[in-house]
Design an enzyme around this catalytic site. Structure first.
Site, PDB file in Angstrom:
ATOM      1  N   ASN A   1      28.646  23.386  34.197  1.00 13.51           N
ATOM      2  CA  ASN A   1      29.473  23.316  32.995  1.00 13.51           C
ATOM      3  C   ASN A   1      30.511  24.426  32.997  1.00 13.51           C
ATOM      4  OD1 ASN A   1      26.443  22.623  32.276  1.00 13.51           O
ATOM      5  ND2 ASN A   1      27.728  21.344  30.987  1.00 13.51           N
TER       6      ASN A   1
ATOM      7  N   THR B   1      24.260  38.390  34.841  1.00 18.81           N
ATOM      8  CA  THR B   1      24.181  39.800  35.194  1.00 18.81           C
ATOM      9  C   THR B   1      22.992  40.458  34.496  1.00 18.81           C
ATOM     10  OG1 THR B   1      26.588  39.848  35.400  1.00 18.81           O
ATOM     11  CG2 THR B   1      25.461  41.967  35.237  1.00 18.81           C
TER      12      THR B   1
ATOM     13  N   GLY C   1      44.769  51.525  57.785  1.00 14.75           N
ATOM     14  CA  GLY C   1      44.774  50.842  59.068  1.00 14.75           C
ATOM     15  C   GLY C   1      43.435  50.179  59.342  1.00 14.75           C
TER      16      GLY C   1
ATOM     17  N   GLU D   1      34.647  37.765  33.224  1.00 15.18           N
ATOM     18  CA  GLU D   1      35.238  37.423  31.916  1.00 15.18           C
ATOM     19  C   GLU D   1      36.372  36.407  32.022  1.00 15.18           C
ATOM     20  OE1 GLU D   1      33.562  37.815  29.685  1.00 15.18           O
ATOM     21  OE2 GLU D   1      32.832  39.802  29.247  1.00 15.18           O
TER      22      GLU D   1
ATOM     23  N   THR E   1      38.406  33.493  34.964  1.00 15.28           N
ATOM     24  CA  THR E   1      39.360  33.494  36.070  1.00 15.28           C
ATOM     25  C   THR E   1      40.794  33.616  35.547  1.00 15.28           C
ATOM     26  OG1 THR E   1      39.586  31.085  35.996  1.00 15.28           O
ATOM     27  CG2 THR E   1      37.831  31.984  37.405  1.00 15.28           C
TER      28      THR E   1
END
Length: 401
Positions: free
Chosen positions: A141, A168, A351, A375, A377
């Site tokens: 969803n 999380t 580098g 939070e 995209t």
């Protein structure tokens, strides 16, 4: 269920004096640059956050900085908190994540909590004595009203069924602040916010912490089969779920994540400048080469521009402005794109050596990628901004008609 809403507990109307704030800023900076770096090495080598680190963060008061004094916090204003978030974000990403989440979930719970719930869940969370994991995202969803986890009420208990993922702290938390909908409902009206105990029967926890970056932060996939949740663990009323999930939490959290991008970019720039001054080719430090110097100059301007927008969004949210939600998305969009550019150039300055784990920029580069979806995209942020823009244009046209 009567909700007790004391005034001034949203973190907008309080602030500490300048002297206190400067001392806090110096304390946080010293910790991030000293013990924080030592903890970062431990996290990277073990792949986990030691319990002793959480204890240290709690004992230093770092987990309650953003909350008002009435909840046991430090009483910082939101803009003051953003200044500290900027510094924390120069540290390891898992340290930043702990501080960000614990200093934010109370905003979601507190406005909808009863006095008993406040004492049982909100105050211990602010104190760092319990961990509450924000539990919204589902594997099949989108975010928001598009959730399919359901509850049905049987007496004084809800029976919860569904799946959540990318949660999380979902493995090692004490409670999941979980959002579901009443069985048979649709849209936002049937949504509920529940505090589900981590050891609840019928709950299966899968540790999915093997991530590219942000090592040490546990993430979980959760499955619930008729998991009983007492009704007195519901925040607010039935139908308040999305208001709890998004209303007091999402806008300031997006601004905080945007500031996290700024802080991490500052760390990348610091590493790039240091390396450019040390690295010598053909008898000169590469910082004297125009190609390198211009990269550093572009980074510096990029960081300052993003920081200014983030602080503007923070000030608008603090003032209760109706423009704050769109500005939070603008800040997140701008800051995360800035972070992508800055970390890429910072690694390029190093580098080939920058690709090796022996260099701190390697970890910063990996951690930066996670910010592109935390939070929401960039595509979500653009949708929020566009809707606000077009809605304001329509309202202006209607008002002038």
């Amino acid at each position: 269920m009567a909700v007790d809403k004391p005034a001034g507990l949203d973190g907008r109307g309080t602030a500490v004096d300048a002297g206190t704030y400067e001392r806090l800023l110096a304390d946080v900076t010293a910790w991030v640059e000293g013990p924080g770096e030592e903890w970062a090495r431990v996290i990277e080598s073990t792949g986990s956050v030691p319990a002793a680190l959480r204890t240290e963060l709690r004992e230093r008061g770092f987990l309650g900085l953003a909350a008002p004094r009435e909840l046991g916090g430090a009483g910082l204003s939101f803009t003051q908190w953003m200044g500290l978030m900027e510094v924390f974000s120069r540290s390891h990403a898992s340290i930043r994540m702990i501080v960000h989440v614990v200093n934010g979930t109370w905003r979601s719970m507190n406005p909808h909590a009863t006095a008993e719930q406040r004492a049982r869940y909100v105050l211990p969370s602010v104190a760092g004595n319990i961990t509450v994991a924000f539990t919204l995202t589902e594997p099949l969803n989108g975010t928001g009203a598009d959730i399919s986890s359901t509850v049905r009420r049987v007496g004084d208990v809800y029976l919860l069924n569904g799946t959540k993922h990318l949660i999380t702290f979902g493995v090692h938390c004490d409670y999941w602040l979980l959002f579901a909908r009443l069985e048979g409902s649709s849209g936002r009206d049937g949504t509920v916010g529940l505090l589900v105990a981590r050891n609840s029967p019928g709950a299966t926890v899968e540790d999915t912490s093997n991530t590219m970056g942000v090592r040490g932060t546990d993430h979980a996939r959760l499955t619930f089969v008729d998991t009983p949740v007492p009704v007195d663990r519901r925040l607010g009323e039935e139908g308040d779920g999305l208001a709890i999930a998004l209303g007091g939490f999402l806008t300031p959290s997006r601004i905080s994540v945007a500031m996290s991008c700024v802080g991490l970019a500052e760390r990348a720039q610091e590493l790039a400048v240091g390396y450019a001054r040390r690295r010598v080719t053909f008898g000169k430090p590469i910082a004297s080469r125009q190609a390198i110097a211009f990269m550093l100059a572009e980074n510096a301007a990029d960081i300052q521009a993003a920081r200014a927008l983030v602080m503007h969004a923070a000030a608008e949210w603090e003032a209760g402005s109706g423009e704050a939600p769109a500005l939070s998305s603008m800040a997140k969009l701008t800051a995360v794109d800035m972070l992508t550019r800055v970390t890429d150039k910072a690694l390029q300055v190093h580098g080939g050596l920058g690709y090796w784990k022996s260099e701190a920029i390697e970890r910063v580069y990996r951690d930066a990628r996670a910010q592109r979806f935390e939070e929401g995209t960039n595509e979500i942020q653009k949708a929020v901004i566009a809707k606000d823009l077009l809605d304001r244009a329509a309202a202006k046209e209607e008002a002038g008609a």
